[in-house]
Enzyme design. Structure first.
Site, short mmCIF file in Angstrom:
data_model
loop_
_atom_site.label_atom_id
_atom_site.label_comp_id
_atom_site.label_asym_id
_atom_site.label_seq_id
_atom_site.Cartn_x
_atom_site.Cartn_y
_atom_site.Cartn_z
N CYS A 136 -84.94 -50.88 -25.61
CA CYS A 136 -83.90 -50.13 -26.31
C CYS A 136 -83.32 -50.95 -27.46
O CYS A 136 -82.53 -51.87 -27.23
CB CYS A 136 -82.80 -49.72 -25.33
SG CYS A 136 -81.44 -48.85 -26.12
N CYS A 139 -79.52 -50.69 -27.88
CA CYS A 139 -78.77 -51.48 -26.88
C CYS A 139 -78.83 -52.98 -27.21
O CYS A 139 -77.82 -53.67 -27.11
CB CYS A 139 -79.37 -51.31 -25.49
SG CYS A 139 -79.81 -49.64 -25.06
N ASP A 140 -79.99 -53.48 -27.57
CA ASP A 140 -80.19 -54.93 -27.60
C ASP A 140 -80.48 -55.53 -28.97
O ASP A 140 -80.54 -56.75 -29.11
CB ASP A 140 -81.33 -55.30 -26.64
CG ASP A 140 -81.01 -54.91 -25.20
OD1 ASP A 140 -79.83 -54.99 -24.83
OD2 ASP A 140 -81.92 -54.51 -24.47
#
Ligand code: NDP
Length: 315
Positions: A136, A139-140
């Site tokens: 993701c 997300c990261d």
């Protein structure tokens, strides 16, 4: 064994399921939630979550899911271990079997079984998951700003992830196993036009390198067989997701990729009294906060639907 009758059954324990539970419990619907095979869902395999509103300093994924669970329990949700293994939505009330043994009869069912990222299946990917390997970018990606990263995949998701990362990172390598991408033309053009994205066609991942964090990747050109190493800090796998809907096949309307189809702007599925929220019905956004949002919608939809049934019974 006699079946247990519940008013609202929630299947799945990611942000969608727990949020549905919080709302359903506070509405006095005494929800019963079965956690599934991976209690807490996909966030249990992430490290830091920095984009969930309300956590200004960030939070660890597993910690956040413990907080969700605690909040759902606080209002009286019956949270239980076990996974739904079979459903029968052909009659009413709905019937769901847990771990092939226990039968639940539910007036309303909220499905929040999520989706699972597909992985390459090489040992280094598992070993470094959460330490440089991610599925993701939203997300990261932030953890790799101004560094070099690689994205594997050639579909719309890979293009979207690569484009997102190109705004944060120094260089993004896209590793595409064929000589062409599967992504839509417009998405392909977008990545090919972005100066700091390098698309490497006919390229397969042999190994992700690094002891405790990702330091590089060893790739092979499947036409020339040339093997080389790229120095990277993050490795993003974007080869598709699989919605967890095997048990709903033939019971609910699913799209061609297996996602549950919901009525636009709601969580209503093709079966009255069955609602779906979170990644199991969302191939596009796939965020904890959007999953939580649809979890809230599912509980409200279920509450209103149950109230309408009661009125109909009285008339
Ligand atoms: P897709 O299934 O469309 O693409 C998967 C990609 O990963 C393909 O390029 C495939 O390669 C590659 N791949 C699969 N397995 C491996 C492997 N083991 N090693 C290397 N590469 C591999 O998945 P997406 O997640 O991209 O998209 C799913 C659906 O969601 C699509 O319908 C897409 O259009 C949609 N979507 C729409 C978006 C939007 O509209 N904004 C955004 C994201 C997704 P190969 O082609 O060789 O099989």
């Amino acid at each position: 064994m006699t079946a247990e009758h519940v008013k609202v059954l929630i299947i799945g324990s990611g942000p969608a399921g727990y949020t549905a539970a919080i709302y359903a419990a506070r509405a006095g619907l005494n929800p019963v939630l079965y956690q599934g095979n991976q209690p807490g869902g996909q966030l249990m395999t992430t490290n830091e979550v920095e984009n969930f509103p309300g956590y200004p300093d960030g939070v660890l994924g597993p910690q956040m899911m413990q907080d969700f669970e605690r909040q759902a329990a606080r209002f009286g949700t019956s949270i239980r271990r076990g996974a739904a293994t079979k459903v029968d939505f052909s009659g009413y009330p709905h019937r769901v079997w847990i771990d092939d043994t226990k039968e639940i009869i539910a007036d309303a069912v909220i499905i929040s079984t999520g989706a699972s990222a597909k992985w390459l299946g090489i040992p280094s990917e598992q070993r470094l998951n959460g330490s440089g390997v991610s599925a993701c970018a939203v997300c990261d990606g932030f953890f790799y700003r101004n560094q070099d990263v690689a994205v594997v995949g050639g579909g719309d998701t890979a293009c979207e992830e690569a484009h997102y990362l190109s705004k944060l990172c120094n260089r993004v390598y896209m590793l595409v196993r064929k000589s062409e991408m599967r992504a839509s033309k417009i998405m392909q053009e977008r990545v090919l036009k972005t100066p700091n994205i390098t698309v490497l066609f006919n390229t397969e991942t042999e190994e992700i390198l690094g002891e405790s964090t990702v330091t590089g990747v060893r790739i092979r050109n499947n036409k020339t067989q040339e093997v080389r190493e790229l120095s990277i800090a993050g490795f993003f796998v974007a080869i598709g997701h699989k919605p967890n809907t095997e048990i709903f096949q033939g019971q609910l309307e699913l799209d061609k990729n297996g996602y549950i189809i919901t009525k636009p702007g709601s969580t209503y599925t093709s079966v009255p009294g069955v609602f779906a929220c979170g990644d199991v019905q969302d191939a596009v956004y796939r965020q904890a906060v959007t999953a939580a949002g649809t979890g809230c919608m599912a509980a409200l939809d279920a509450e209103r639907w149950l109230a309408m049934q009661e009125v109909a019974m009285e008339v």
